[in-house]
Design a protein around this motif. Structure first.
Motif, PDB file in Angstrom:
ATOM      1  N   PHE A  30      17.481 -70.027  65.191  1.00 49.12           N
ATOM      2  CA  PHE A  30      18.739 -70.755  65.335  1.00 49.12           C
ATOM      3  C   PHE A  30      19.664 -70.467  64.160  1.00 49.12           C
ATOM      4  O   PHE A  30      20.871 -70.232  64.340  1.00 49.12           O
ATOM      5  CB  PHE A  30      18.437 -72.257  65.427  1.00 49.12           C
ATOM      6  N   MET A  31      19.128 -70.472  62.947  1.00 49.29           N
ATOM      7  CA  MET A  31      19.959 -70.208  61.775  1.00 49.29           C
ATOM      8  C   MET A  31      20.521 -68.795  61.784  1.00 49.29           C
ATOM      9  O   MET A  31      21.706 -68.576  61.529  1.00 49.29           O
ATOM     10  CB  MET A  31      19.148 -70.424  60.486  1.00 49.29           C
ATOM     11  N   ARG A  32      19.684 -67.816  62.101  1.00 46.42           N
ATOM     12  CA  ARG A  32      20.105 -66.419  61.987  1.00 46.42           C
ATOM     13  C   ARG A  32      20.964 -65.960  63.166  1.00 46.42           C
ATOM     14  O   ARG A  32      21.937 -65.233  62.982  1.00 46.42           O
ATOM     15  CB  ARG A  32      18.874 -65.515  61.865  1.00 46.42           C
ATOM     16  N   LYS A  33      20.610 -66.397  64.356  1.00 47.42           N
ATOM     17  CA  LYS A  33      21.281 -65.866  65.541  1.00 47.42           C
ATOM     18  C   LYS A  33      22.014 -66.920  66.368  1.00 47.42           C
ATOM     19  O   LYS A  33      22.732 -66.581  67.312  1.00 47.42           O
ATOM     20  CB  LYS A  33      20.247 -65.172  66.450  1.00 47.42           C
ATOM     21  N   ALA A  84      27.626 -68.840  55.095  1.00 46.74           N
ATOM     22  CA  ALA A  84      27.035 -67.518  54.894  1.00 46.74           C
ATOM     23  C   ALA A  84      27.705 -66.546  55.857  1.00 46.74           C
ATOM     24  O   ALA A  84      28.351 -66.960  56.832  1.00 46.74           O
ATOM     25  CB  ALA A  84      25.525 -67.560  55.143  1.00 46.74           C
ATOM     26  N   THR A  85      27.555 -65.254  55.600  1.00 50.71           N
ATOM     27  CA  THR A  85      28.048 -64.247  56.541  1.00 50.71           C
ATOM     28  C   THR A  85      26.917 -63.848  57.473  1.00 50.71           C
ATOM     29  O   THR A  85      25.732 -63.994  57.150  1.00 50.71           O
ATOM     30  CB  THR A  85      28.551 -62.996  55.795  1.00 50.71           C
ATOM     31  N   GLN A  86      27.283 -63.316  58.640  1.00 54.94           N
ATOM     32  CA  GLN A  86      26.247 -62.854  59.569  1.00 54.94           C
ATOM     33  C   GLN A  86      25.439 -61.717  58.960  1.00 54.94           C
ATOM     34  O   GLN A  86      24.242 -61.574  59.220  1.00 54.94           O
ATOM     35  CB  GLN A  86      26.884 -62.399  60.888  1.00 54.94           C
ATOM     36  N   ASP A 136      19.953 -59.872  57.273  1.00 62.14           N
ATOM     37  CA  ASP A 136      19.090 -59.215  56.284  1.00 62.14           C
ATOM     38  C   ASP A 136      17.690 -59.835  56.344  1.00 62.14           C
ATOM     39  O   ASP A 136      17.515 -61.021  56.071  1.00 62.14           O
ATOM     40  CB  ASP A 136      19.694 -59.389  54.891  1.00 62.14           C
ATOM     41  N   VAL A 137      16.691 -59.004  56.697  1.00 58.39           N
ATOM     42  CA  VAL A 137      15.332 -59.542  56.859  1.00 58.39           C
ATOM     43  C   VAL A 137      14.760 -60.046  55.538  1.00 58.39           C
ATOM     44  O   VAL A 137      13.808 -60.827  55.521  1.00 58.39           O
ATOM     45  CB  VAL A 137      14.379 -58.480  57.460  1.00 58.39           C
ATOM     46  N   PHE A 138      15.316 -59.606  54.405  1.00 58.25           N
ATOM     47  CA  PHE A 138      14.817 -60.044  53.110  1.00 58.25           C
ATOM     48  C   PHE A 138      15.543 -61.293  52.592  1.00 58.25           C
ATOM     49  O   PHE A 138      15.213 -61.809  51.529  1.00 58.25           O
ATOM     50  CB  PHE A 138      14.936 -58.917  52.076  1.00 58.25           C
ATOM     51  N   PHE A 139      16.536 -61.758  53.341  1.00 56.77           N
ATOM     52  CA  PHE A 139      17.280 -62.952  52.958  1.00 56.77           C
ATOM     53  C   PHE A 139      16.541 -64.174  53.483  1.00 56.77           C
ATOM     54  O   PHE A 139      16.371 -64.346  54.696  1.00 56.77           O
ATOM     55  CB  PHE A 139      18.698 -62.893  53.521  1.00 56.77           C
ATOM     56  N   ASP A 140      16.092 -65.043  52.575  1.00 55.29           N
ATOM     57  CA  ASP A 140      15.371 -66.257  52.960  1.00 55.29           C
ATOM     58  C   ASP A 140      16.397 -67.331  53.291  1.00 55.29           C
ATOM     59  O   ASP A 140      16.863 -68.064  52.409  1.00 55.29           O
ATOM     60  CB  ASP A 140      14.449 -66.708  51.829  1.00 55.29           C
ATOM     61  N   ALA A 141      16.746 -67.420  54.567  1.00 59.89           N
ATOM     62  CA  ALA A 141      17.822 -68.320  54.988  1.00 59.89           C
ATOM     63  C   ALA A 141      17.478 -69.778  54.734  1.00 59.89           C
ATOM     64  O   ALA A 141      18.332 -70.566  54.319  1.00 59.89           O
ATOM     65  CB  ALA A 141      18.126 -68.098  56.473  1.00 59.89           C
TER      66      ALA A 141
END
Length: 415
Positions: free
Chosen positions: A104-107, A209-211, A216-221
């Motif tokens: 949900f956070m990422r997409k 945040a930006t999309q 970024d898979v290394f970004f701990d959202a």
């Protein structure tokens, strides 16, 4: 140390620097005492003290910085001992909810998230209020807040399911006395009970945040969100727990009614104050009066609370034998003390000025309760501020004085 710059280094400190920090703090305190003693001698002779005043101000600043760094290192050591943040032993429902919340956070994908939330958290549905964060993230937000919010570290903190939390206190004792074996007994009086409860409100933060960051898979959202909202929540909450008026927010302990009368005659919910003993300043005798205005049972776990700008005033005070009342904590895990009681810095406390209340003293865990309503909620907003994605995060929290005998205040005498 010269008159304009500290020679004590405090930046980029880590647990391995604790010994150096403690040694620097001890040296700074010794230099502070000798410089202040010299200033006092000059004052007694009527000589100018401008150079020493500047020097003392710089040493005082260095001691505050060293004290803060030492406290941070002590906290890191405690975290390391208990395994740091995060949770283990998640249930299958909690793990699945966490994964879905990450999507949900990422997409922005929320398919099935409400159902997983209900299973994992056992919270009521709130379709207009976003989604509740996973339990582990909720705990991490609270932990980050505790690290940055002096009042959270000082007071009693509980988690509640709703805003109905309250306590019953006895405002009058039942009748009692001594009698002989065959003497008549008076009728037993009925204790009078009163309800006390925190004042609740909703605090919000809207980090963006930006999309590209989220992709970024290394970004701990989740860690980013926890850190960002905790900073905003912490600043708002500490102010409310200290001076908040209780309108749509917690009521700060300084917002309650005050009186000079003792515990036996002061109304429930009114805090006692002790006068500072001199106009626009603080005397050692007044500090002793403040300590002993608190009953013995509360003094055991009592702490001083004050603004960092009040510390320079306190550090110059001596007892009748010439001993300084403030002492730095020179052992690991040991706080700085005033008259052998811990000192907690809270920059939402007032500064020393006529009529102000710059110092609180008491057992705050018994005196003040912070109540977090379970369920921090997040609403994802990709539309309001393109190309940024906002995460409108809300939390309900309450705060209020539960035991008005447990906290005392110092009031600065008027000129």
């Amino acid at each position: 140390m010269n008159g304009t710059q500290s020679r004590f280094e405090t930046k980029n400190a880590n647990p391995g620097d604790l010994t150096r920090i403690v040694e620097d703090l001890g040296r700074a305190f010794n230099e502070f005492k000798s410089s202040n003693d010299e200033r006092i001698r000059k004052v007694e002779k009527g000589a100018a003290t401008g150079d020493l005043d500047v020097k003392l101000a710089n040493i005082d600043k260095a001691m505050t910085e060293l004290d803060d760094v030492k406290a941070s290192i002590d906290d890191l050591v405690k975290k390391s001992a208990r395994g740091g943040l995060g949770g283990n032993g998640q249930s299958a429902e909690q793990a699945e909810h966490k994964q879905a919340f990450g999507r949900f956070m990422r997409k922005g994908v929320d398919d099935g998230l409400a159902e997983l939330e209900a299973k994992a958290l056992n919270l009521g549905s709130d379709p207009d209020g976003g989604f509740a964060v996973p339990e582990e993230l909720d705990r991490n937000i609270i932990q980050f807040e505790r690290d940055s919010t002096p009042m959270r570290d000082l007071c009693n903190v509980i988690t509640v399911g709703n805003e109905e939390y309250q306590r019953l206190i006895n405002t009058g004792k039942a009748s009692s006395g001594w009698v002989g074996e065959t003497d008549a007994r008076a009728a037993t009086g009925t204790p009078q009970l009163a309800r006390v409860a925190p004042f609740f409100g909703e605090v919000y933060a809207n980090p963006e945040a930006t999309q590209k960051m989220l992709d970024d898979v290394f970004f701990d959202a989740e860690a980013w969100l926890a850190s960002e909202v905790a900073i905003e929540f912490g600043e708002q909450e500490n102010d409310a727990f200290t001076v908040g008026d209780g309108v749509k927010k917690p009521k700060g302990f300084l917002a309650y009614a005050i009186a000079a009368t003792g515990d036996a005659t002061r109304p429930i919910g009114t805090l006692q104050y002790v006068l500072s003993g001199a106009a626009a300043t603080i005397t050692p005798d007044a500090l002793l009066d403040l300590i002993y205005s608190l009953k013995t049972g509360y003094r055991k776990n009592a702490s001083f609370v004050m603004n960092s700008l009040t510390l320079p005033v306190i550090r110059k005070l001596k007892d009748g034998e010439g001993n300084y009342l403030w002492k730095p904590g020179l052992d690991a895990g040991e706080p700085s003390t005033l008259l052998q009681k811990p000192v907690v810095e809270n920059d939402d406390m007032p500064v020393v000025a006529a009529g102000s209340l710059p110092i609180g003293f008491g057992d705050f865990k018994r005196g003040y309760t912070i109540a977090d309503v379970r369920g921090v909620r997040v609403l994802r907003d990709p539309y309001s501020n393109k190309p940024f994605i906002g995460f409108y995060t809300t939390k309900r929290v309450g705060g209020g004085v539960m035991d008005s005998k447990a906290i005392k205040l110092m009031k600065i005498a008027a000129a």
